[in-house]
Design a protein around this motif. Structure first.
Motif, PDB file in Angstrom:
ATOM      1  N   UNK A 134      -8.021  -8.049   7.198  1.00  0.00           N
ATOM      2  CA  UNK A 134      -9.243  -7.542   7.819  1.00  0.00           C
ATOM      3  C   UNK A 134     -10.152  -6.979   6.718  1.00  0.00           C
ATOM      4  N   UNK A 135     -10.853  -7.844   5.994  1.00  0.00           N
ATOM      5  CA  UNK A 135     -11.661  -7.418   4.850  1.00  0.00           C
ATOM      6  C   UNK A 135     -12.773  -6.432   5.207  1.00  0.00           C
ATOM      7  N   UNK A 136     -13.198  -6.373   6.445  1.00  0.00           N
ATOM      8  CA  UNK A 136     -14.309  -5.505   6.819  1.00  0.00           C
ATOM      9  C   UNK A 136     -13.921  -4.105   7.208  1.00  0.00           C
ATOM     10  N   UNK A 137     -12.675  -3.745   7.041  1.00  0.00           N
ATOM     11  CA  UNK A 137     -12.221  -2.409   7.443  1.00  0.00           C
ATOM     12  C   UNK A 137     -12.568  -1.407   6.337  1.00  0.00           C
ATOM     13  N   UNK A 138     -13.643  -0.623   6.549  1.00  0.00           N
ATOM     14  CA  UNK A 138     -14.091   0.349   5.539  1.00  0.00           C
ATOM     15  C   UNK A 138     -13.099   1.501   5.372  1.00  0.00           C
TER      16      UNK A 138
END
Length: 273
Positions: A134-138
């Motif tokens: 999940x690359x978009x998990x800040x």
């Protein structure tokens, strides 16, 4: 032939009915598992983590592959600070779940549990796996940055600790070498001291002997110890010399007498007419 066909049909009917029963049982177990999961979630929201943990385990007893029950059971372990078992539970979810978001959440929680145990290298690896899914998990990205910073500090502290340990070891070795050298020097001093004492004793004895030799009283004592000739008596040496002198005189006298006798003797000669 008809008889065989009827047997086959009977068997098919039996297996079909058995499968249907098993399917119904499976559906029933799944329903029970979901009910237990909902019960566990209610208890979890009330922060009754021990009771929630029991409900989740019961749900897994009904359906061992229940992914949500596995994940939520891991959460109760985490909340009870049982981080080691929580990591093991999250790892099961991460390996079995197919949904990438659910997999990322499992790795995210693994990273958090490792952070609690100061296992920063493992936390970095877990957060990276979470971002791969999940690359978009800040939030995971932020946690990764914190874990990397903590890991760097830990490595520096370990490096300094090793350096101090080596420094202490070298200092101890130096102190030991110094103690050994001091011991050798002390032994050498003791040996020299013993030798000096022997030499002093020897010199003292020598000086004492010299003083005794110089002392007139000691000389008189030594003279007293020597035999002295008594008045009116001859010493054995004097007697020996006198006897030798008398013997020599006697020999000379005897020799003269023999000569005189030889000169006064007359030889009678008979003539041969």
């Amino acid at each position: 032939m008809k008889q065989q066909l009827s047997i086959i049909l009977c068997l098919l009917g039996f297996f079909t009915s058995t499968a249907l029963v098993a399917q119904k049982d499976s559906i029933a177990l799944q329903r029970e598992a979901r009910a237990l999961l909902r019960e566990g979630n209610k208890l979890y929201n009330k922060e009754k983590f021990d009771d929630a943990s029991i409900a989740y385990r019961k749900a897994l007893g009904k359906n061992a592959n229940y992914e949500k029950a596995n994940y939520n059971y891991g959460n109760t372990l985490y909340q009870n600070k049982n981080y080691k078992d929580a990591i093991a539970q999250y790892q099961i979810t991460a390996k079995t779940v197919k949904d990438k978001i659910a997999k990322a959440e499992a790795y995210h929680n693994i990273g958090n549990a490792m952070m609690e145990q100061k296992q920063y290298q493992g936390a970095v690896d877990a957060f990276k796996n979470a971002l791969r899914n999940n690359p978009g998990d800040d939030e995971t990205r932020y946690n990764l940055a914190v874990a990397q910073k903590k890991l760097k500090e830990q490595q520096q502290q370990q490096k300094q600790k090793d350096k101090d340990k080596n420094k202490d070891k070298n200092k101890k070795d130096q102190n030991k070498d110094k103690q050994d050298q001091n011991k050798k020097d002390q032994n050498k001093k003791d040996q020299n001291k013993d030798q000096n004492k022997k030499d002093q004793d020897k010199d003292q004895q020598k000086n004492k002997d010299n003083e005794q030799n110089k002392d007139p009283k000691n000389q008189q004592n030594k003279d007293k110890q020597k035999p002295k000739p008594q008045p009116g008596k001859m010493t054995p040496e004097q007697m020996k010399q006198l006897l030798e002198s008398l013997n020599n005189e006697e020999k000379k006298t005897q020799k003269k007498m023999n000569v005189r006798k030889a000169k006064g003797r007359k030889v009678k000669q008979e003539k041969d007419w």
